[in-house]
Design an enzyme around this catalytic site. Structure first.
Site, PDB file in Angstrom:
ATOM      1  N   HIS A 195      20.946   0.437  26.679  1.00 45.26           N
ATOM      2  CA  HIS A 195      22.226  -0.297  26.667  1.00 45.26           C
ATOM      3  C   HIS A 195      22.839  -0.392  28.073  1.00 45.26           C
ATOM      4  CE1 HIS A 195      22.776  -0.334  22.172  1.00 45.26           C
ATOM      5  NE2 HIS A 195      21.965   0.697  22.263  1.00 45.26           N
ATOM      6  N   ASN A 246      25.628  -1.085  16.238  1.00 45.14           N
ATOM      7  CA  ASN A 246      24.836  -2.223  16.707  1.00 45.14           C
ATOM      8  C   ASN A 246      25.208  -3.470  15.908  1.00 45.14           C
ATOM      9  OD1 ASN A 246      23.350  -0.945  18.718  1.00 45.14           O
ATOM     10  ND2 ASN A 246      21.660  -0.406  17.353  1.00 45.14           N
ATOM     11  N   TYR A 254      24.463  11.749  23.182  1.00 44.68           N
ATOM     12  CA  TYR A 254      25.420  10.949  23.973  1.00 44.68           C
ATOM     13  C   TYR A 254      26.241  11.804  24.939  1.00 44.68           C
ATOM     14  CZ  TYR A 254      24.089   6.963  21.102  1.00 44.68           C
ATOM     15  OH  TYR A 254      23.370   5.973  20.490  1.00 44.68           O
TER      16      TYR A 254
END
Ligand code: HEM
Length: 488
Positions: free
Chosen positions: A57, A130, A340
């Protein structure tokens, strides 16, 4: 700006520089002087201007906005930002492509990221979604393998159709997501013209202690618009930043994009009746059995002032959550909870939460989370560096109604090298339904799917092409034949 309002150029320490475009040297043509702090300061900072780009991303666009509650769902979720119809919460959204580098084309065939940060009174909540309702994997150990096949070949440094389809044909639970990806939904016309989906099952609870499995859908109010394969190829060449341009310009001229937010809700008993695991994000939930229930509206109405500060440094994570919204036991989601913040510490540093775009406005207090590089928030001043009862007493509130759920799921069993066994036709059934029941009703879309796959598979070696025909034959023999025919 009049002359007397122009800022004086200084070094980073505030020293006014009379000639900012000139370097100090010995004589007219002599070597440079180490004492020239302006030069050293500027070059050394320049050398460090880049931070690692996101490993996935990397190319993205961001905007601020707000979420407004339109419908009461307090029977499902007790989060404070949802407690009153009409309540508004500030948000920051980042859209992205997945596989390409920071400079890659916005029109690439790829899922699109749709990450939303809600700045709520109970802390920041991130929905890191998404534009596809399903995903490629259901076992997180596959993620690095899968992503590597979407990136560049280690020797040729080229995207590689053999790697791409070799992975897919070995891991056929991904067929449903590949069908979405190779339909024209794999190349949305703009970020404004696509939906967002949680994909995963989440677990929400109400203030009575009841909990539910929930999936979230953000349906675009601009309508779905896609590019076909050839339009996307042309756009990539002519304007690789077309989606960034579209988002920025729409907001700049006051044409604010919005999405209507819905949830699907399932009980634990209903989940037990499903023909697949509720934790399998390669599957969608039937809209007939689990109808969409409207929650609110997300609107984007403000462009960031500085791309690097606000968009590049934004740090989203499914583990940034608020009371009454938690992760389910979906193993891919569970792994994301770790991955993350781990990558944020690498990409942005330990104190990434202090960067303004990531900083909750809700009061934070945790006396052990302190120090570290770039600590700029006052570091809790003189407060003890542990939870102390001796000095500076603070009130440690325990919220009696927080996170309490009656009838919790219980887990037991041996440690296994896989989390559940799946087999047979179940992984093809929803892909088949997409082909036979959905794309069949959209003129030209079955044909475009076969075409889009064929032009990509054309770059793979014959042995892999044969494997691709076999996989899609399990979805529908017509699809497989159409791909073959296109290739010949
Ligand atoms: C095991 C599975 C996964 C892993 C390990 C993973 C890991 C990552 C990593 C490391 C990043 C970069 C984050 C950053 O640098 O700030 C990222 C970004 C992202 N991921 Fe995943 N991911 C996984 C699955 C998914 C799934 C299933 C979705 C959607 C349902 C998703 C949506 C996103 C989005 C939207 C971003 C971009 C966030 C942004 O705009 O900053 N990922 N992922």
């Amino acid at each position: 700006m009049s002359d007397n309002k122009k800022p004086t150029v200084t070094t980073s320490q505030g020293y006014p520089i009379p000639y900012p475009f000139e370097t100090q040297r010995v004589g007219e043509h002599g070597p440079l002087l180490l004492q020239d702090f302006n030069l050293i300061d500027s070059l050394a900072h320049f050398d460090r201007e880049r931070i690692p780009e996101r490993v996935v991303h990397a190319k993205g666009s961001g905007a601020y906005g707000y979420f407004e509650v339109t419908d009461d769902i307090t029977d499902i979720c007790g989060s404070a930002f949802l407690d009153t119809v009409g309540k508004k919460t500030k948000t920051f959204v980042r859209f992205s492509t997945v596989g390409g580098e920071a400079g890659s084309a916005d029109a690439a065939r790829d899922p699109r990221g749709f990450a939303i940060k809600f700045y709520t009174e109970e802390g920041n909540l991130d929905w890191v979604y998404n534009n596809t309702p399903v995903f490629f994997i259901r076992d997180p150990i596959k993620f690095p393998h899968f992503i590597h096949t979407q990136k560049r070949n280690p020797q040729t440094h080229l995207k590689d159709a053999n790697m791409f389809w070799d992975y897919m044909t070995q891991n056929q639970e991904s067929v449903h997501q590949f069908m979405v990806l190779f339909s024209d939904r794999g190349t949305p016309a703009t970020f404004r013209n696509m939906n967002g989906y949680s994909g995963h099952t989440y677990k929400w609870s109400n203030k009575k202690g009841e909990w539910f499995y929930v999936q979230v859908h953000l349906i675009t109010d601009q309508g779905i618009k896609n590019l076909n394969n050839e339009e996307a190829g042309k756009m990539s060449g002519e304007n690789p930043d077309h989606a960034q341009e579209d988002l920025f310009n729409s907001i700049a001229k006051g044409d604010f994009p919005s999405w209507t937010v819905y949830i699907q809700v399932m009980t634990e008993a209903q989940a037990k009746e499903l023909p697949f695991s509720v934790f399998d994000l390669t599957k969608v939930w039937s809209h007939k059995d689990f109808p969409l229930r409207r929650v609110g509206k997300l609107t984007l109405n403000e462009n960031p002032q500085n791309y690097f500060a606000e968009v590049e440094q934004a740090a989203f994570s499914p583990s940034h959550t608020v009371p009454y919204q938690e992760a389910s036991a979906d193993p891919v989601l569970q792994s994301r909870l770790f991955s993350y913040p781990d990558t944020h510490r690498h990409r942005l540093g330990t104190n990434y939460a202090q960067i303004p775009v990531n900083c909750p406005y809700a009061k934070t207090f945790n006396p052990v989370i302190r120090d570290g590089p770039m600590c700029i928030n006052g570091n809790y001043g003189a407060a003890p560096n542990y939870i102390s009862t001796l000095e500076n007493p603070v009130e440690y509130k325990t919220q009696s109604n927080f996170n309490y759920q009656a009838n919790q799921e219980t887990w037991q069993g041996p440690a296994l090298p896989y989390h559940w066994k799946v087999g047979g036709d179940i992984d093809y059934a929803q892909a088949r339904a997409l082909y036979q029941n959905v794309l069949s009703k959209q003129p030209g879309q079955q044909r475009n799917l076969a075409h889009n796959i064929a032009v990509h598979v054309a770059n793979a070696v014959p042995v892999i092409q044969d494997r691709v025909f076999d996989v899609f034959a399990k979805v529908d023999p017509k699809l497989s034949n159409d791909i073959k025919t296109e290739l010949i």
